[in-house]
Design a protein around this motif. Sequence first.
Motif, PDB file in Angstrom:
ATOM      1  N   GLU A  72       2.643   1.777 -25.959  1.00 38.64           N
ATOM      2  CA  GLU A  72       2.227   0.874 -27.029  1.00 38.64           C
ATOM      3  C   GLU A  72       1.263   1.560 -27.991  1.00 38.64           C
ATOM      4  OE1 GLU A  72       2.843  -3.460 -24.913  1.00 38.64           O
ATOM      5  OE2 GLU A  72       0.848  -2.557 -24.807  1.00 38.64           O
ATOM      6  N   ARG A  73       0.388   2.402 -27.465  1.00 43.16           N
ATOM      7  CA  ARG A  73      -0.543   3.128 -28.340  1.00 43.16           C
ATOM      8  C   ARG A  73       0.237   4.090 -29.240  1.00 43.16           C
ATOM      9  NH1 ARG A  73      -6.088   4.287 -27.853  1.00 43.16           N
ATOM     10  NH2 ARG A  73      -6.037   2.179 -27.035  1.00 43.16           N
ATOM     11  N   LEU A  74       1.203   4.791 -28.650  1.00 39.71           N
ATOM     12  CA  LEU A  74       2.010   5.724 -29.434  1.00 39.71           C
ATOM     13  C   LEU A  74       2.834   5.005 -30.501  1.00 39.71           C
ATOM     14  CD1 LEU A  74       3.275   8.067 -26.582  1.00 39.71           C
ATOM     15  CD2 LEU A  74       1.794   8.737 -28.490  1.00 39.71           C
TER      16      LEU A  74
ATOM     17  N   ILE B 231       4.975  -3.875 -26.620  1.00 44.65           N
ATOM     18  CA  ILE B 231       6.376  -3.853 -26.195  1.00 44.65           C
ATOM     19  C   ILE B 231       6.971  -5.253 -26.254  1.00 44.65           C
ATOM     20  CG2 ILE B 231       7.846  -3.571 -24.153  1.00 44.65           C
ATOM     21  CD1 ILE B 231       6.294  -1.041 -23.506  1.00 44.65           C
ATOM     22  N   LEU B 232       6.183  -6.255 -25.905  1.00 45.19           N
ATOM     23  CA  LEU B 232       6.699  -7.621 -25.823  1.00 45.19           C
ATOM     24  C   LEU B 232       6.693  -8.363 -27.157  1.00 45.19           C
ATOM     25  CD1 LEU B 232       5.077  -8.650 -22.440  1.00 45.19           C
ATOM     26  CD2 LEU B 232       7.366  -7.747 -22.845  1.00 45.19           C
ATOM     27  N   GLU B 233       5.940  -7.862 -28.126  1.00 46.68           N
ATOM     28  CA  GLU B 233       5.828  -8.554 -29.402  1.00 46.68           C
ATOM     29  C   GLU B 233       6.592  -7.861 -30.524  1.00 46.68           C
ATOM     30  OE1 GLU B 233       1.691  -9.078 -30.214  1.00 46.68           O
ATOM     31  OE2 GLU B 233       1.347 -10.153 -28.345  1.00 46.68           O
ATOM     32  N   SER B 234       7.589  -7.094 -30.153  1.00 44.55           N
ATOM     33  CA  SER B 234       8.343  -6.359 -31.162  1.00 44.55           C
ATOM     34  C   SER B 234       9.762  -6.121 -30.658  1.00 44.55           C
ATOM     35  CB  SER B 234       7.661  -5.020 -31.431  1.00 44.55           C
ATOM     36  OG  SER B 234       7.752  -4.189 -30.277  1.00 44.55           O
ATOM     37  N   ASP B 235      10.513  -5.371 -31.419  1.00 46.21           N
ATOM     38  CA  ASP B 235      11.860  -4.983 -31.007  1.00 46.21           C
ATOM     39  C   ASP B 235      11.821  -3.780 -30.071  1.00 46.21           C
ATOM     40  OD1 ASP B 235      12.957  -6.993 -32.567  1.00 46.21           O
ATOM     41  OD2 ASP B 235      13.167  -5.675 -34.324  1.00 46.21           O
ATOM     42  N   LEU B 236      10.634  -3.328 -29.721  1.00 48.56           N
ATOM     43  CA  LEU B 236      10.474  -2.131 -28.901  1.00 48.56           C
ATOM     44  C   LEU B 236      11.106  -2.288 -27.525  1.00 48.56           C
ATOM     45  CD1 LEU B 236       9.349   0.711 -28.774  1.00 48.56           C
ATOM     46  CD2 LEU B 236       7.120  -0.246 -28.150  1.00 48.56           C
TER      47      LEU B 236
END
Length: 107
Positions: free
Chosen positions: A66-68, A73-78
């Motif tokens: 998440e820092r990178l 992770i949970l609040e995006s399309d990641l």
Amino acid sequence: DAASDNELSEALVSTFVERFIQPLESGMQRVLEVLSPLSTRDERNSQCRSIIAQCSFYVSHRPFIERLEGTSILESDLFESISDHVCRFSLRGLGCEEQTIQSVLAG
């Protein structure tokens, strides 16, 4: 003391393996029998553990990822992007053709 730490560690590992890893490996073995029918059981064990290790990495290293990425992770399309990557990477590693990969991911 050291003895209780070892006992606690063993209990934690045993529980995690029995409740999470073994059921996951069992289901994944059945999938790999279809996707990689020429692989031996030992090869499928290694394949399962490689896939589990990839997934575990993203869980255990979530703060670093998440820092990178600069986002949760949970609040995006990641999350979807990581899932797609692990699936495609693993299926290609198994020697699956692109058509098979597309079919697996669509279903």
